[in-house]
Design an enzyme around this catalytic site. Structure first.
Site: not given
Ligand code: PBG
Length: 324
Positions: A196, A249
């Protein structure tokens, strides 16, 4: 002109193109993210995600039944926590009567076969908007992992089929697996957000949950987008620690990472077609600059072609409508 090989032969009609197509999307590919808020009969459009809503639990249950009827088999739950319940310990994240836990139970009751996946991270519950516990200006690792493990057990207790840790702390997959084992949850899966990246494309999601970091950024835990080898390190460690599915992601700007991960692991790979990717297509379509339906199918096919076995996407319903 005599040619030994004419590549256009396989492209000359819809029939032959469909016979030789290498990547076929199906409703089985999609995970549907849902944003749940307190209240009854709430359906609030997220301003930076037109056509996507925060729903109260009653409306969420209705939505889940509709998704199941459409052939969608998995939801990924996020909740919007009330400000007064946020703190720096994740207290509300492990509350058996919390909105997440109530939602899991209600959805399981109403639609028992729907696979429920739950977001595991502290940001929606954090007074600092960070995914972990904050000390000074640091997001501390080990204390956070402990809460994430408890949070996962609490979701499993409520009936979650998969927990999906999205926090990027070190060692959390092993700790979560151990906590699930110790508590007898031998059938609960872990879908790990393994690779991520710290991305500006999460912006609309943070609007949806009001979870933007109050100070700094997430670069000390989420990955640097300059790196590819590191994604292999992260995913292989998560596999070793007990992840059932790994995730990359964002998806669209990271198709190379999806392929790289796919080539290196022996478990399913998912990709998250995130909020900013949704917003870009919506905005361009609204301006009349892109054909939305075509952009959706091309994007999702590209993510699958890159190597994603599963795709979490806000376009899941549109895609099913377009595919069936
Ligand atoms: C938070 C989380 C995020 C997303 C999913 N879980 C945002 C972040 O890490 O700030 C993003 C999902 C999206 O942008 O569609 N743990």
């Amino acid at each position: 002109m005599y040619l030994q090989r004419r590549n256009r032969i396989l492209r000359q009609s819809p029939a032959i193109r469909s016979l030789v197509a290498e990547t076929i999307l199906t409703p089985n590919d999609f995970i549907v993210p849902l944003f749940i808020v307190e209240g009854t009969n709430v359906k609030e459009e997220i301003s930076s995600m037109p056509g996507y809503y925060r729903l109260s639990l009653d409306n969420t249950v209705k939505e889940v039944k509709e998704l199941w009827k459409m052939g969608l088999k998995s939801v990924l739950l996020f909740i919007k926590c009330k400000d007064e319940l946020k703190d720096n310990k994740g207290t509300e994240a492990v509350n058996p009567q919390g909105l997440m836990q109530r939602s899991i139970r209600a959805i399981k009751d109403a639609c028992p076969d729907m696979l429920i996946m739950t977001d595991v991270a502290l940001d929606p519950f954090s007074s600092f908007g960070h995914d972990g516990i904050v000390e000074g200006s640091e997001i501390v690792n080990d204390a956070t992992v402990e809460v994430l493990a408890n949070m996962s057990v609490s979701h499993a207790q409520a009936g979650a089929d998969f927990v999906a840790p999205s926090d990027m702390m070190d060692g959390r997959i092993g700790a979560i697996r151990q906590a699930l084992e110790e508590n007898g949850f031998t059938k609960t899966g872990i879908m790990s957000y393994s690779a991520k990246y710290a991305s500006c494309f999460y912006g609309p999601f943070r609007d949806a949950l009001d979870s933007a970091p109050g100070f700094g950024d997430k670069k000390t835990y989420q990955m640097d987008y300059s790196n590819r080898t590191e994604a292999i390190k992260e995913t292989l460690m998560d596999v070793q620690e007990g992840a059932d599915i790994v995730m990359v992601k964002p998806a669209l700007a990271y198709l190379d990472i999806i392929r790289e991960v796919k080539n290196n692991v022996d478990i399913p790979v998912s990709a998250y077609n995130i909020s900013g990717e949704y917003a870009m297509i919506k905005a361009a379509a609204k301006m009349g600059w892109l054909n939305e339906d075509k952009a959706i199918l091309e994007t999702l096919t590209a993510i699958k072609r890159a190597g994603a076995d599963l795709i979490a996407t806000y376009f899941a319903k549109d895609a099913v409508r377009l595919l069936t």
